[in-house]
Scaffold this active site. Structure first.
Site, PDB file in Angstrom:
ATOM      1  N   GLU A 165     -93.309   9.708  29.452  1.00  0.00           N
ATOM      2  CA  GLU A 165     -94.244  10.809  29.190  1.00  0.00           C
ATOM      3  C   GLU A 165     -95.633  10.546  29.768  1.00  0.00           C
ATOM      4  OE1 GLU A 165     -92.376  11.978  24.835  1.00  0.00           O
ATOM      5  OE2 GLU A 165     -93.907  10.437  24.949  1.00  0.00           O
ATOM      6  N   ASP A 180     -89.996  12.237  17.471  1.00  0.00           N
ATOM      7  CA  ASP A 180     -91.100  12.589  18.359  1.00  0.00           C
ATOM      8  C   ASP A 180     -90.654  13.022  19.743  1.00  0.00           C
ATOM      9  OD1 ASP A 180     -90.221  10.156  19.238  1.00  0.00           O
ATOM     10  OD2 ASP A 180     -92.178   9.189  19.324  1.00  0.00           O
TER      11      ASP A 180
HETATM   12  P1  NAD Z   1     -88.618  -0.075  17.233  1.00  0.00           P
HETATM   13  O1  NAD Z   1     -87.386   0.141  18.043  1.00  0.00           O
HETATM   14  O2  NAD Z   1     -89.396  -1.323  17.405  1.00  0.00           O
HETATM   15  O3  NAD Z   1     -88.246   0.026  15.655  1.00  0.00           O
HETATM   16  C1  NAD Z   1     -87.481   1.069  15.139  1.00  0.00           C
HETATM   17  C2  NAD Z   1     -86.689   0.553  13.941  1.00  0.00           C
HETATM   18  O4  NAD Z   1     -85.990   1.668  13.341  1.00  0.00           O
HETATM   19  C3  NAD Z   1     -85.634  -0.484  14.313  1.00  0.00           C
HETATM   20  O5  NAD Z   1     -85.858  -1.686  13.604  1.00  0.00           O
HETATM   21  C4  NAD Z   1     -84.313   0.182  13.901  1.00  0.00           C
HETATM   22  O6  NAD Z   1     -83.346  -0.738  13.417  1.00  0.00           O
HETATM   23  C5  NAD Z   1     -84.786   1.139  12.813  1.00  0.00           C
HETATM   24  N1  NAD Z   1     -83.873   2.245  12.504  1.00  0.00           N
HETATM   25  C6  NAD Z   1     -83.151   3.013  13.365  1.00  0.00           C
HETATM   26  N2  NAD Z   1     -82.422   3.923  12.671  1.00  0.00           N
HETATM   27  C7  NAD Z   1     -82.713   3.736  11.366  1.00  0.00           C
HETATM   28  C8  NAD Z   1     -82.296   4.369  10.160  1.00  0.00           C
HETATM   29  N3  NAD Z   1     -81.406   5.368  10.182  1.00  0.00           N
HETATM   30  N4  NAD Z   1     -82.792   3.928   8.982  1.00  0.00           N
HETATM   31  C9  NAD Z   1     -83.680   2.878   8.952  1.00  0.00           C
HETATM   32  N5  NAD Z   1     -84.097   2.233  10.054  1.00  0.00           N
HETATM   33  C10 NAD Z   1     -83.638   2.659  11.245  1.00  0.00           C
HETATM   34  O7  NAD Z   1     -89.532   1.204  17.500  1.00  0.00           O
HETATM   35  P2  NAD Z   1     -91.086   1.400  17.160  1.00  0.00           P
HETATM   36  O8  NAD Z   1     -91.935   1.043  18.311  1.00  0.00           O
HETATM   37  O9  NAD Z   1     -91.374   0.816  15.822  1.00  0.00           O
HETATM   38  O10 NAD Z   1     -91.143   3.004  17.070  1.00  0.00           O
HETATM   39  C11 NAD Z   1     -90.504   3.671  16.009  1.00  0.00           C
HETATM   40  C12 NAD Z   1     -90.454   5.154  16.284  1.00  0.00           C
HETATM   41  O11 NAD Z   1     -91.759   5.707  16.233  1.00  0.00           O
HETATM   42  C13 NAD Z   1     -89.911   5.505  17.666  1.00  0.00           C
HETATM   43  O12 NAD Z   1     -89.014   6.578  17.514  1.00  0.00           O
HETATM   44  C14 NAD Z   1     -91.117   5.917  18.455  1.00  0.00           C
HETATM   45  O13 NAD Z   1     -90.805   6.842  19.478  1.00  0.00           O
HETATM   46  C15 NAD Z   1     -91.955   6.537  17.366  1.00  0.00           C
HETATM   47  N6  NAD Z   1     -93.392   6.559  17.632  1.00  0.00           N
HETATM   48  C16 NAD Z   1     -94.067   7.687  17.285  1.00  0.00           C
HETATM   49  C17 NAD Z   1     -95.429   7.735  17.471  1.00  0.00           C
HETATM   50  C18 NAD Z   1     -96.190   8.954  17.038  1.00  0.00           C
HETATM   51  O14 NAD Z   1     -97.356   9.071  17.375  1.00  0.00           O
HETATM   52  N7  NAD Z   1     -95.615   9.849  16.278  1.00  0.00           N
HETATM   53  C19 NAD Z   1     -96.108   6.659  18.053  1.00  0.00           C
HETATM   54  C20 NAD Z   1     -95.390   5.510  18.366  1.00  0.00           C
HETATM   55  C21 NAD Z   1     -94.023   5.463  18.143  1.00  0.00           C
END
Ligand code: NAD
Length: 341
Positions: free
Chosen positions: A60, A232
């Site tokens: 993005e 997101d």
């Molecule tokens: P990451 O991959 O480091 O961690 C995600 C965790 O979610 C993993 O440990 C995984 O095992 C766990 N997970 C997956 N499915 C699950 C479920 N059903 N129940 C419980 N746990 C589950 O990713 P991250 O960097 O921590 O990012 C997390 C999310 O946040 C991503 O989807 C990312 O795109 C999003 N994000 C959003 C914003 C925003 O501004 N809204 C900003 C940054 C990241």
């Protein structure tokens, strides 16, 4: 013309800086920058981010500008990446002077995205959640989770965090990373349902590129605030659609959230409020005790603009970054070729 050199912050510099002051301090310092920018929402040229999708993720570009300053972030989202030793979310970004186009700051934005996302979550909860919240569920214990926990503990006063991840090692990592944090009780839970029981705030920050149903109506109690961070992009959600009709829904920038947020599959059925409408009042919403609120966060370019603006101030204070020549400053600006002589 502003500076003649561009401030440059790479990942080790940012890590050292955050280590030296504490990520929670930067989260706290960012919130007034976010509020200031959200309050002047109408000053910005806003567009939904452009997204280049593939089966396993998204790349993005997030641009935004006002009359003086312009910024963009490049960021990806690849939930399968940790299996290949890459992070799910990685970013870099830039701040530039509108009057000349000169790049003021070029920075890593991976650590910084975690800081700005936590600050945005905390800011939203400050305006939307019940007064004096003490307990939070943290569902998804990956890269973003410690920053969320630190922000909610230090800035909002959360004292107990109930943690759950489908990968128990992720929860162990979170608990180990935060074990010395004074006044913060962390509890490892066996399910999302267990983690959500009796809390004031539910934060979901999971990564899975599908329409997941992580929070169901039976987990949502009167008075709760839901901070939905992980849903997101198109085809990626975390909340049961029925949950979305249990309370008032707040988003960042509606045209982007309608495509990317929890509301993506709900069409016009659901009404939402852009969060700047609340922030500009300068005070929390008036909420009944049993009121449920939902912040459907996808991450908006304005938050990175505020973050880069803060980083530029910190760099000018001399506390992070170096000066780099990234674009030419020449005696004769029509003679670019002179650089090759
Ligand atoms: P990451 O991959 O480091 O961690 C995600 C965790 O979610 C993993 O440990 C995984 O095992 C766990 N997970 C997956 N499915 C699950 C479920 N059903 N129940 C419980 N746990 C589950 O990713 P991250 O960097 O921590 O990012 C997390 C999310 O946040 C991503 O989807 C990312 O795109 C999003 N994000 C959003 C914003 C925003 O501004 N809204 C900003 C940054 C990241």
């Amino acid at each position: 013309m502003g500076a003649l050199k561009t401030k440059y912050i790479d990942l080790p510099m940012m890590a050292d800086y955050l280590k030296s002051v504490g990520a929670e301090k930067v989260i706290g310092r960012l919130i007034p920058y976010l509020e200031e920018d959200y309050k002047r929402w109408e000053d910005f040229d806003k567009v939904p981010r452009t997204a280049h999708h593939c089966e396993v993720g998204v790349l993005e570009l997030m641009p935004i500008g006002d009359k003086d300053t312009y910024s963009y972030k490049y960021v990806n989202g690849h939930p399968e990446n940790p299996k290949h030793n890459f992070l799910t979310v990685m970013g870099i970004g830039m701040l530039a002077e509108v009057s000349t186009g000169f790049p003021l700051l070029l920075s890593e934005l991976t650590l910084t995205t975690a800081v700005r996302t936590a600050a945005t979550s905390v800011m939203a909860a400050k305006y939307l959640a019940k007064e004096n919240p003490k307990k939070m569920a943290l569902i998804g214990n990956g890269s973003q989770s410690e920053f969320q926990a630190l922000g909610f503990h230090h800035v909002l006063g959360i004292e107990e965090i109930y943690c759950y991840d489908v990968d128990p090692k992720a929860t162990d990592k979170l608990m180990e990373n935060l074990k010395g944090v004074e006044g913060l009780k962390l509890v490892k839970c066996n399910s999302t349902k267990e983690a959500c029981k009796g809390v004031d705030i539910i934060t979901t920050v999971t990564a899975d590129k599908r329409n997941a149903i992580i929070i169901t109506p039976d987990m949502v109690e009167p008075g709760m605030h839901i901070n939905g961070v992980g849903g997101d992009c198109p085809g990626k959600t975390e909340l049961d659609s029925k949950v979305m009709f249990m309370g008032d829904v707040y988003v960042e920038f509606e045209p982007q959230s309608r495509v990317e947020g929890e509301i993506q599959n709900l069409g016009d059925e659901i009404e939402v409020t852009e969060i700047w409408n609340v922030i500009k009042t300068g005070k929390p919403i008036e909420r009944a005790e049993d009121q449920i609120t939902i912040f459907d966060s996808v991450g908006f370019a304005l938050e990175d603009f505020s973050m880069l603006r803060l980083l530029y101030d910190i760099a000018k204070e001399g506390n992070v970054g170096v000066d780099q020549s990234l674009v030419p400053i020449l005696d004769n600006p029509k003679d670019l070729f002179s650089m090759l002589k």
